[in-house]
Motif scaffolding. Structure first.
Motif, mmCIF file in Angstrom:
data_model
loop_
_atom_site.group_PDB
_atom_site.id
_atom_site.type_symbol
_atom_site.label_atom_id
_atom_site.label_comp_id
_atom_site.label_asym_id
_atom_site.label_seq_id
_atom_site.Cartn_x
_atom_site.Cartn_y
_atom_site.Cartn_z
ATOM 1 N N ILE A 176 0.836 -1.188 0.000
ATOM 2 C CA ILE A 176 0.000 0.000 0.000
ATOM 3 C C ILE A 176 0.877 1.247 0.000
ATOM 4 N N TYR A 177 0.685 2.082 -1.012
ATOM 5 C CA TYR A 177 1.300 3.402 -1.048
ATOM 6 C C TYR A 177 0.293 4.390 -0.453
ATOM 7 N N TYR A 178 0.781 5.332 0.360
ATOM 8 C CA TYR A 178 -0.134 6.292 0.962
ATOM 9 C C TYR A 178 0.600 7.598 1.274
ATOM 10 N N ASP A 179 -0.155 8.682 1.306
ATOM 11 C CA ASP A 179 0.354 9.924 1.874
ATOM 12 C C ASP A 179 -0.624 10.368 2.947
ATOM 13 N N MET A 180 -0.423 11.551 3.526
ATOM 14 C CA MET A 180 -1.274 11.978 4.631
ATOM 15 C C MET A 180 -2.261 13.062 4.212
ATOM 16 N N GLN A 181 -2.626 13.088 2.929
ATOM 17 C CA GLN A 181 -3.535 14.103 2.413
ATOM 18 C C GLN A 181 -4.950 13.952 2.960
ATOM 19 N N CYS A 182 -5.346 12.732 3.287
ATOM 20 C CA CYS A 182 -6.705 12.465 3.779
ATOM 21 C C CYS A 182 -6.659 12.089 5.263
ATOM 22 N N PRO A 183 -7.483 12.716 6.114
ATOM 23 C CA PRO A 183 -7.481 12.399 7.542
ATOM 24 C C PRO A 183 -7.869 10.959 7.873
ATOM 25 N N TYR A 195 -5.303 -6.254 10.943
ATOM 26 C CA TYR A 195 -5.794 -7.457 10.261
ATOM 27 C C TYR A 195 -4.623 -8.327 9.813
ATOM 28 N N CYS A 196 -3.634 -7.720 9.198
ATOM 29 C CA CYS A 196 -2.506 -8.481 8.663
ATOM 30 C C CYS A 196 -1.693 -9.132 9.770
ATOM 31 N N GLU A 197 -1.524 -8.443 10.903
ATOM 32 C CA GLU A 197 -0.809 -9.028 12.034
ATOM 33 C C GLU A 197 -1.579 -10.209 12.615
ATOM 34 N N THR A 198 -2.889 -10.058 12.722
ATOM 35 C CA THR A 198 -3.725 -11.128 13.292
ATOM 36 C C THR A 198 -3.760 -12.363 12.406
ATOM 37 N N HIS A 199 -3.757 -12.155 11.076
ATOM 38 C CA HIS A 199 -3.917 -13.258 10.144
ATOM 39 C C HIS A 199 -2.611 -13.665 9.454
ATOM 40 N N GLY A 200 -1.523 -13.112 9.882
ATOM 41 C CA GLY A 200 -0.233 -13.498 9.331
ATOM 42 C C GLY A 200 -0.056 -13.147 7.866
ATOM 43 N N VAL A 201 -0.617 -12.025 7.459
ATOM 44 C CA VAL A 201 -0.525 -11.592 6.062
ATOM 45 C C VAL A 201 0.652 -10.622 5.908
ATOM 46 N N PRO A 202 1.623 -10.933 5.070
ATOM 47 C CA PRO A 202 2.737 -10.005 4.853
ATOM 48 C C PRO A 202 2.222 -8.679 4.288
ATOM 49 N N LEU A 203 2.783 -7.577 4.778
ATOM 50 C CA LEU A 203 2.308 -6.253 4.396
ATOM 51 C C LEU A 203 3.483 -5.311 4.219
ATOM 52 N N ASP A 204 3.441 -4.559 3.152
ATOM 53 C CA ASP A 204 4.454 -3.544 2.892
ATOM 54 C C ASP A 204 3.758 -2.186 2.763
ATOM 55 N N LEU A 205 3.955 -1.323 3.735
ATOM 56 C CA LEU A 205 3.378 0.018 3.720
ATOM 57 C C LEU A 205 4.457 1.005 3.273
ATOM 58 N N ILE A 206 4.168 1.753 2.214
ATOM 59 C CA ILE A 206 5.144 2.687 1.649
ATOM 60 C C ILE A 206 4.578 4.100 1.723
ATOM 61 N N LYS A 207 5.182 4.922 2.572
ATOM 62 C CA LYS A 207 4.714 6.293 2.730
ATOM 63 C C LYS A 207 5.263 7.168 1.603
ATOM 64 N N VAL A 208 4.362 7.842 0.926
ATOM 65 C CA VAL A 208 4.733 8.789 -0.133
ATOM 66 C C VAL A 208 4.886 10.148 0.557
ATOM 67 N N ASP A 209 6.125 10.540 0.794
ATOM 68 C CA ASP A 209 6.360 11.729 1.609
ATOM 69 C C ASP A 209 7.069 12.855 0.876
ATOM 70 N N THR A 210 7.172 12.749 -0.442
ATOM 71 C CA THR A 210 7.700 13.853 -1.241
ATOM 72 C C THR A 210 6.918 13.951 -2.542
ATOM 73 N N LEU A 211 6.950 15.123 -3.133
ATOM 74 C CA LEU A 211 6.292 15.331 -4.422
ATOM 75 C C LEU A 211 6.885 14.413 -5.480
ATOM 76 N N ARG A 212 8.180 14.259 -5.483
ATOM 77 C CA ARG A 212 8.835 13.412 -6.479
ATOM 78 C C ARG A 212 8.341 11.977 -6.404
ATOM 79 N N LYS A 213 8.244 11.435 -5.196
ATOM 80 C CA LYS A 213 7.750 10.061 -5.042
ATOM 81 C C LYS A 213 6.333 9.938 -5.589
ATOM 82 N N ALA A 214 5.515 10.940 -5.338
ATOM 83 C CA ALA A 214 4.131 10.910 -5.819
ATOM 84 C C ALA A 214 4.079 10.936 -7.341
ATOM 85 N N LYS A 215 4.892 11.765 -7.950
ATOM 86 C CA LYS A 215 4.892 11.883 -9.409
ATOM 87 C C LYS A 215 5.414 10.615 -10.083
ATOM 88 N N GLU A 216 6.221 9.818 -9.370
ATOM 89 C CA GLU A 216 6.846 8.633 -9.968
ATOM 90 C C GLU A 216 6.139 7.329 -9.618
#
Length: 249
Positions: A176-183, A195-216
């Protein structure tokens, strides 16, 4: 009819509510994160205009060049969100907000206004059928049904960045890619993590924290994007039921 609206500024940002999640002075991590994100954006020409009431009635847009989306174009505004909910629907507030945005774009000499849509309306995207009433048209598409809508004043049109049409990543785990634009993003992340911790589902959270990352980014994006088994799934924020449908694929 006179409608009382207020635009957020760096001076009033700390005191005004943010419409999506209306709280008193009690801390809310999603709102606090949005305020921090918005503070820097306001100095870039980002506009957050809302009804001067405790209501979910607002519009949010920014110059496309500094909008955190993988869309390219010259001299456009990007409309992140136009939302009117509850008893405030059907009273002309949405029309007033859209007309303000379009008038602002013309006043600033913009080439037009654009927004993200989809062939099948997504619950976390602004209503594209409403936008089309103002003359917005589909100017670009992806092969999985996402659309770029634009109202052009001068015949030019924006487009999705080529990387946004890739719609795949190497990782096969839930990503999941995300930024903090939405509360709402903070609480949705917590739901997915739990949910993923409870069910043993691997999860990769990627914070989009710059304009460049968002554009790419390798997919369309409004503030959130989900991949599973390397394939792009949705820009919708997830609840447990939606997450389980994705994981069954």
């Amino acid at each position: 009819m006179t409608i009382d609206f207020v635009n957020l500024t760096t001076e009033n940002l700390a005191d005004e509510h943010l419409c999506c999640i209306i709280r008193s002075k009690k801390p809310h991590q999603g709102i606090d994160a949005k305020r921090r994100w918005l503070f820097d954006r306001l100095n870039e020409g980002h506009v957050f205009r809302k009804l001067n009431a405790k209501a979910t009635v607002f519009i949010e847009y920014a110059p496309l060049e500094t909008a955190w989306v993988p869309i390219t174009g010259d001299n456009y505004y990007y409309l992140y969100c136009l939302w009117v909910s509850g008893s405030y629907k059907g009273k002309g507030y949405g029309k007033s907000l859209m007309e303000y945005c379009l008038a602002d774009a013309r006043k600033k000499g913009k080439s037009g206004v654009c927004m993200l849509g989809a062939k099948k309306q997504k619950s976390w995207l602004s209503d594209q059928s409403f936008a089309m009433k103002f003359g917005f048209e589909i100017v670009d598409i992806t092969d999985n049904g996402y659309e770029l809508l634009a109202l052009s004043f001068d015949g030019t049109t924006p487009k999705f960045a080529e990387n946004a049409k890739k719609q795949s990543v190497e990782s096969q785990v839930l990503t999941i890619y995300y930024d903090m634009q939405c509360p709402y993003i903070h609480q949705k992340i917590e739901v997915v993590k739990q949910y993923c911790e409870t069910h043993g589902v691997p999860l990769d959270l990627i914070k989009v924290d710059t304009l460049r990352k968002a554009k790419e980014l390798p997919c369309v994006f409004n503030n959130w994007a989900v991949f599973y088994k390397g394939k792009f799934e949705t820009v919708n924020l997830l609840d447990v039921a939606y997450l389980e449908r994705i994981l069954k694929k």
